[in-house]
Write a protein that holds these residues in place. Sequence first.
Motif, short mmCIF file in Angstrom:
data_model
loop_
_atom_site.label_atom_id
_atom_site.label_comp_id
_atom_site.label_asym_id
_atom_site.label_seq_id
_atom_site.Cartn_x
_atom_site.Cartn_y
_atom_site.Cartn_z
N TYR A 1 0.46 5.87 -1.87
CA TYR A 1 -1.02 7.02 -1.87
C TYR A 1 -0.16 7.80 -3.28
O TYR A 1 1.51 7.68 -2.56
CB TYR A 1 -1.12 7.15 -0.90
CG TYR A 1 -1.03 8.31 0.09
CD1 TYR A 1 -0.48 9.24 -0.42
CD2 TYR A 1 -0.58 7.50 1.66
CE1 TYR A 1 -0.22 10.32 0.21
CE2 TYR A 1 -0.17 8.20 2.13
CZ TYR A 1 0.26 9.62 1.90
OH TYR A 1 0.38 11.04 2.71
N GLU B 1 -4.87 6.39 -3.53
CA GLU B 1 -4.48 4.86 -2.66
C GLU B 1 -4.21 4.15 -3.97
O GLU B 1 -4.74 3.88 -4.79
CB GLU B 1 -5.69 3.63 -1.69
CG GLU B 1 -4.68 3.05 -1.09
CD GLU B 1 -5.67 2.00 -0.22
OE1 GLU B 1 -5.49 0.82 -0.27
OE2 GLU B 1 -6.32 3.09 0.37
N LYS C 1 0.64 -1.31 -0.16
CA LYS C 1 0.31 0.07 0.23
C LYS C 1 0.69 1.14 -0.14
O LYS C 1 2.00 1.23 0.68
CB LYS C 1 -1.00 0.07 1.74
CG LYS C 1 -2.14 0.92 1.00
CD LYS C 1 -2.84 0.56 2.25
CE LYS C 1 -3.93 1.98 2.61
NZ LYS C 1 -4.72 2.11 4.06
#
Length: 436
Positions: free
Chosen positions: A333, A347, A331
């Motif tokens: 962004y 994201e 993850k």
Amino acid sequence: MSSCKKLIYFTLLLIVLIYAIQILNIVRFPSQIDIIKGDSRNLNIFFPFSLEIVEESTDIVRINNENKDGLSIGLRNSYNLESTNNGRANLKFKFLGIFPIREVKVNVVNQTYVVPGGEAIGVKLNTKGVLVVGTSEILSVDGKTYNPAKNAGIKVGDTITMIDGIKIKDADHVIHLLNNIKSNTVKIEVERNNASFTTEVLPVKSKQDNSYRLGIWVRDKTAGIGTLTFFEPNSRKFGALGHAITDVDTGTLMKAENGEIMKARVSSIEQGKKGSPGELRGMFFETDEVLGKIENNTTFGIYGTMYDKNKMFKHKKALPIGFQSEVKTGKAYILANVEGDKVTEYEVEILKLEKQIVPQSKSMVIKVTDKSLINKTGGIVQGMSGSPIIQNGKIVGAVTHVFVNDPTKGYGIYIEWMLKEAGIYTDNNSDFAEGK
């Protein structure tokens, strides 16, 4: 061959294969490691290899071998590399703890903070000299056709910088000089693939308008929309786009003589689809707020100096940078401006990372997972290049290109390569900085 012998051969082959893989891993190990002063790094080295610090480097880094039992087959040696002072240190890989086989440099630097961008910017770039984008024959006043530039060895993609020792300003300046020189042979200075050469050309008087011409089409400027990546408050340096500005016809990198960036506003979006990259459409005018001067157009983006550091960034917080060794799959962004002048956090997932010893543009593969961005743009579109990539509170890179066959995916560049291009982050040794 007996089953026992087969087993022995198989075992030996397996051992050789394992050692070959370990040797390959060490050969491919980065020749340089960047560490922030005060940080540490874990390195796992497998038997029969070990890692030692060169004696004169002990005041820069320390190594703690967590394997207290020494080397043995099947054991992994976990080394904790601790940085203590700024400077450059040297580590050595050794075979069986005796034979040195590889040296690695460690660069310990202070943490660098930059203000993340994400804003859409208008980019206006004037080229160094003029870029040749085409050649053509000229119908002369004598009724014959000529192509003087082509005959003199001038090609599409060349940059003409001087005529008879006079520095070229723009396309109109070329016409002015040729018509002053008229039918005399002229010396043309040309740049091609970062090398310069001089050639002689005899201009031809065109029957069409009685002007003297070389038989070339040239371009001296370009303009468009892009995304700002970062701003460094102390030096007032900025970086944007993450890739070069190239000529639309030739694909040649346009060498910047001067240029400016200014505030822009996104007015519409052409969504990206499989086989067709989308695009942000925006507006900016020369009368709009000019933010900074473009000083370099490189493979890794455009760079320059802000005129006034408080115009856009006085309310934004600087973030630390993350070296490539700190970037992880997973993850993250991006900051992007896809409507009006508003910067929004979206994201993404980092799917793949490349180990890069020297600067390269395709450092990572990212995938947009934010549904709101996919609904608006289809993913990554032209104009979003330069959008900063944030992971674990650090700026780790910038978006550079979109996958044409899948607009939700694209490439990113490590932020450290952009900082080096901007002249902000430098190593403690010039040769080291060049990856020599």
